[in-house]
Design a protein around this motif. Structure first.
Motif, PDB file in Angstrom:
ATOM      1  N   GLU A 163      27.438  39.064  40.091  1.00  0.00           N
ATOM      2  CA  GLU A 163      26.458  39.558  39.103  1.00  0.00           C
ATOM      3  C   GLU A 163      27.106  40.427  37.879  1.00  0.00           C
ATOM      4  O   GLU A 163      26.599  40.281  36.831  1.00  0.00           O
ATOM      5  N   SER A 164      28.296  40.953  38.120  1.00  0.00           N
ATOM      6  CA  SER A 164      29.227  41.507  37.046  1.00  0.00           C
ATOM      7  C   SER A 164      30.355  40.575  36.401  1.00  0.00           C
ATOM      8  O   SER A 164      30.814  41.099  35.517  1.00  0.00           O
ATOM      9  N   ALA A 165      30.298  39.237  36.634  1.00  0.00           N
ATOM     10  CA  ALA A 165      31.274  38.338  36.232  1.00  0.00           C
ATOM     11  C   ALA A 165      31.131  38.337  34.628  1.00  0.00           C
ATOM     12  O   ALA A 165      32.082  37.876  33.891  1.00  0.00           O
ATOM     13  N   THR A 166      29.674  38.307  33.995  1.00  0.00           N
ATOM     14  CA  THR A 166      29.750  37.911  32.674  1.00  0.00           C
ATOM     15  C   THR A 166      29.830  39.308  32.022  1.00  0.00           C
ATOM     16  O   THR A 166      30.556  39.314  30.730  1.00  0.00           O
ATOM     17  N   SER A 167      29.614  40.563  32.374  1.00  0.00           N
ATOM     18  CA  SER A 167      29.590  41.542  31.421  1.00  0.00           C
ATOM     19  C   SER A 167      30.368  43.023  32.074  1.00  0.00           C
ATOM     20  O   SER A 167      30.230  44.051  31.410  1.00  0.00           O
ATOM     21  N   GLY A 168      30.749  42.650  33.261  1.00  0.00           N
ATOM     22  CA  GLY A 168      31.504  43.892  34.003  1.00  0.00           C
ATOM     23  C   GLY A 168      30.452  44.788  34.550  1.00  0.00           C
ATOM     24  O   GLY A 168      29.206  44.454  34.520  1.00  0.00           O
ATOM     25  N   ASN A 179      44.813  55.322  26.798  1.00  0.00           N
ATOM     26  CA  ASN A 179      46.194  55.922  26.055  1.00  0.00           C
ATOM     27  C   ASN A 179      47.242  54.844  26.559  1.00  0.00           C
ATOM     28  O   ASN A 179      48.544  55.032  26.100  1.00  0.00           O
ATOM     29  N   GLU A 180      47.029  53.796  27.357  1.00  0.00           N
ATOM     30  CA  GLU A 180      48.281  53.178  27.639  1.00  0.00           C
ATOM     31  C   GLU A 180      48.412  51.811  26.850  1.00  0.00           C
ATOM     32  O   GLU A 180      49.475  50.872  27.237  1.00  0.00           O
ATOM     33  N   ASN A 181      47.510  51.699  26.094  1.00  0.00           N
ATOM     34  CA  ASN A 181      47.734  50.389  25.247  1.00  0.00           C
ATOM     35  C   ASN A 181      47.723  48.999  25.930  1.00  0.00           C
ATOM     36  O   ASN A 181      48.484  48.247  25.850  1.00  0.00           O
ATOM     37  N   ALA A 182      46.770  49.049  27.082  1.00  0.00           N
ATOM     38  CA  ALA A 182      46.874  48.134  28.089  1.00  0.00           C
ATOM     39  C   ALA A 182      45.717  47.284  28.074  1.00  0.00           C
ATOM     40  O   ALA A 182      44.623  47.885  27.796  1.00  0.00           O
ATOM     41  N   GLU A 183      45.722  45.913  28.229  1.00  0.00           N
ATOM     42  CA  GLU A 183      44.436  45.123  28.248  1.00  0.00           C
ATOM     43  C   GLU A 183      43.738  45.070  29.622  1.00  0.00           C
ATOM     44  O   GLU A 183      44.360  45.386  30.556  1.00  0.00           O
ATOM     45  N   VAL A 184      42.577  45.342  29.449  1.00  0.00           N
ATOM     46  CA  VAL A 184      41.570  45.274  30.844  1.00  0.00           C
ATOM     47  C   VAL A 184      40.795  44.074  30.701  1.00  0.00           C
ATOM     48  O   VAL A 184      39.921  43.905  29.903  1.00  0.00           O
ATOM     49  N   ILE A 185      40.849  43.276  31.784  1.00  0.00           N
ATOM     50  CA  ILE A 185      39.996  42.170  31.691  1.00  0.00           C
ATOM     51  C   ILE A 185      39.289  42.180  33.369  1.00  0.00           C
ATOM     52  O   ILE A 185      39.588  42.792  34.134  1.00  0.00           O
ATOM     53  N   PHE A 186      38.188  41.656  33.224  1.00  0.00           N
ATOM     54  CA  PHE A 186      37.187  41.605  34.704  1.00  0.00           C
ATOM     55  C   PHE A 186      36.974  40.123  34.950  1.00  0.00           C
ATOM     56  O   PHE A 186      36.591  39.463  34.038  1.00  0.00           O
ATOM     57  N   LEU A 187      37.036  40.055  36.300  1.00  0.00           N
ATOM     58  CA  LEU A 187      36.482  38.671  36.582  1.00  0.00           C
ATOM     59  C   LEU A 187      36.009  38.825  38.291  1.00  0.00           C
ATOM     60  O   LEU A 187      36.678  39.816  39.002  1.00  0.00           O
ATOM     61  N   ALA A 188      35.147  37.768  38.555  1.00  0.00           N
ATOM     62  CA  ALA A 188      34.676  37.927  40.133  1.00  0.00           C
ATOM     63  C   ALA A 188      35.860  36.942  40.864  1.00  0.00           C
ATOM     64  O   ALA A 188      35.551  35.681  40.689  1.00  0.00           O
ATOM     65  N   VAL A 189      36.788  37.556  41.391  1.00  0.00           N
ATOM     66  CA  VAL A 189      37.796  36.721  42.040  1.00  0.00           C
ATOM     67  C   VAL A 189      37.108  35.854  43.419  1.00  0.00           C
ATOM     68  O   VAL A 189      37.339  34.618  43.345  1.00  0.00           O
ATOM     69  N   GLY A 190      36.068  36.358  44.009  1.00  0.00           N
ATOM     70  CA  GLY A 190      35.455  35.457  45.178  1.00  0.00           C
ATOM     71  C   GLY A 190      34.865  34.349  44.454  1.00  0.00           C
ATOM     72  O   GLY A 190      34.771  33.120  45.060  1.00  0.00           O
ATOM     73  N   THR A 191      33.980  34.624  43.100  1.00  0.00           N
ATOM     74  CA  THR A 191      33.504  33.542  42.646  1.00  0.00           C
ATOM     75  C   THR A 191      34.690  32.549  42.072  1.00  0.00           C
ATOM     76  O   THR A 191      34.335  31.238  42.084  1.00  0.00           O
ATOM     77  N   GLU A 192      35.476  33.189  41.440  1.00  0.00           N
ATOM     78  CA  GLU A 192      36.857  31.907  40.755  1.00  0.00           C
ATOM     79  C   GLU A 192      37.115  31.028  42.025  1.00  0.00           C
ATOM     80  O   GLU A 192      37.578  29.889  41.881  1.00  0.00           O
ATOM     81  N   ALA A 193      37.260  31.628  43.460  1.00  0.00           N
ATOM     82  CA  ALA A 193      37.847  30.925  44.389  1.00  0.00           C
ATOM     83  C   ALA A 193      36.664  29.778  44.745  1.00  0.00           C
ATOM     84  O   ALA A 193      37.321  28.608  45.033  1.00  0.00           O
TER      85      ALA A 193
END
Length: 364
Positions: free
Chosen positions: A210-215, A228-242
């Motif tokens: 349910e959160s795969a499109t907007s987190g 403060n880490e200057n790191a990229e954050v991405i989200f994905l639904a790993v079960g759905t990707e499988a």
């Protein structure tokens, strides 16, 4: 260049690795099922390659690749050898960047090693173990450097100051990548020690379908925590990707993605993110035999780019014939680009730009 997938046990690392590489690493609902690090060579999705294929109609197409390593789950106490700690930390040290997977979904059927879902606590657990390991490294090095500094050795005194800044930062729970150190000092004193927390990191939030499109709220908390880490954050639904990777045809996969409201699998975003994290970019060669994407470090010169094809190309480099990707697409073929006067001849000093279409002239 390799990116390592890290995280606590049961956050979805091996399932994610399988999605990325289709290399079916064992994934099960209990800790320590991945003991030897699995290595997958993953194709980098690139719409530009598809466009060049459409224009050139070559016999074959070869995408750029990136190596992803699935490292077994770290647990509290890993820096002291808990779980399979020392081995895992050694595996992480051998990678060039870190993909830190955080569990950002609720599911009572999947056990959490600490009993509840809290991605910030999980991140801090892993950070602390990696920082403790780096602290060991810095303490060992400081022992030697301090002895030399006492004799009045100026270089050793300079190094001691840098290492003390790192030690103080680590003891305050700050990863080395977030400690302010000059570029020169980093190159001279920090890089050779291969600190784990100096590696670039991307946080991968594993969410529910349910959160795969907007987190979700967990993802927002992670973004706040790493601001403060200057790191990229991405989200994905790993079960759905499988589930997507199990589908046989491209059309079925596209239909599944459309139903979810996604333009592409989250894994494609992640692979491109890993490529950026490793400071890599792509140039192309395009001919009727083959259209191919080649991987180079950002800032590579034309001879260095030629050397990726063959060392002889670099040794005997004469010049590069270069077409900007946008010009290739605009005019539709190499011949028309030449007619329009848009093919450039570049020498040894030329810094290759991401997306350049290149021919090399060389003499061995």
């Amino acid at each position: 260049m390799k990116a390592g997938i890290v995280g606590l046990p049961n956050v979805g690392k091996s399932t994610l690795f399988n999605c990325l590489s289709n290399a079916k690493a064992q994934s099960a609902n209990f800790p320590f099922c991945t003991i030897e690090p699995n290595i997958g060579v993953v194709n980098v999705p690139d719409a530009r390659l598809e466009k060049l294929e459409e224009l050139v109609k070559p016999e074959r197409v070869l995408p750029a690749t990136v190596e992803i390593v699935d490292i077994a789950g770290l647990v509290k106490g890993a820096s002291k050898g808990e779980g399979l700690g020392n081995q895992f930390l050694g595996n992480i040290r051998e990678t060039d960047a870190i993909l830190h997977v955080l569990r950002c979904f609720d599911n009572d059927n999947i056990v959490h090693v600490d009993g509840s879902v809290n991605p910030i606590r999980d991140k801090e657990t892993i950070d602390m173990e990696l920082q403790l390991k780096d602290l060991e490294t810095v303490d060992k090095k400081l022992d030697k450097v301090k002895r030399a500094a006492k004799t009045g050795n100026k270089e050793a005194q300079k190094e001691e100051a840098v290492l003390m800044a790192i030690k103080n930062g680590l003891e305050s729970g700050v990863s080395i990548r977030a400690i302010e150190i000059s570029k020169e000092d980093r190159a001279e004193f920090v890089k050779p020690l291969q600190f784990i927390t100096d590696k670039p990191v991307m946080y991968v939030c594993n969410v529910d379908e349910e959160s795969a499109t907007s987190g979700n709220a967990y993802v927002e908390k992670v973004k706040e925590a790493v601001a403060n880490e200057n790191a990229e954050v991405i989200f994905l639904a790993v079960g759905t990707e499988a589930d997507i990777t199990e589908l046989e045809t491209y059309e079925e996969r596209q239909m599944f993605l459309e139903d979810l409201g996604l333009e592409e699998p989250g894994s494609a975003k992640l692979i491109r993110g890993a490529y950026r994290l490793l400071n890599l970019e792509t140039y192309f060669t395009a001919g009727v035999k083959e259209v191919r994407a080649w991987t180079i470090p950002v800032g590579a010169t034309a001879p260095q780019a030629a050397g990726v094809i063959h060392t002889d190309f670099e040794k005997g480099f004469i010049r590069a014939e270069v077409i900007a990707y946008d010009d290739y697409v605009k005019f539709g073929s190499e011949a028309k680009v030449k007619e329009a006067g848009k093919m450039r001849v570049e020498g040894k000093e030329y810094i290759v730009k991401d997306g350049d279409v290149m021919h090399f002239r060389f003499n061995v």
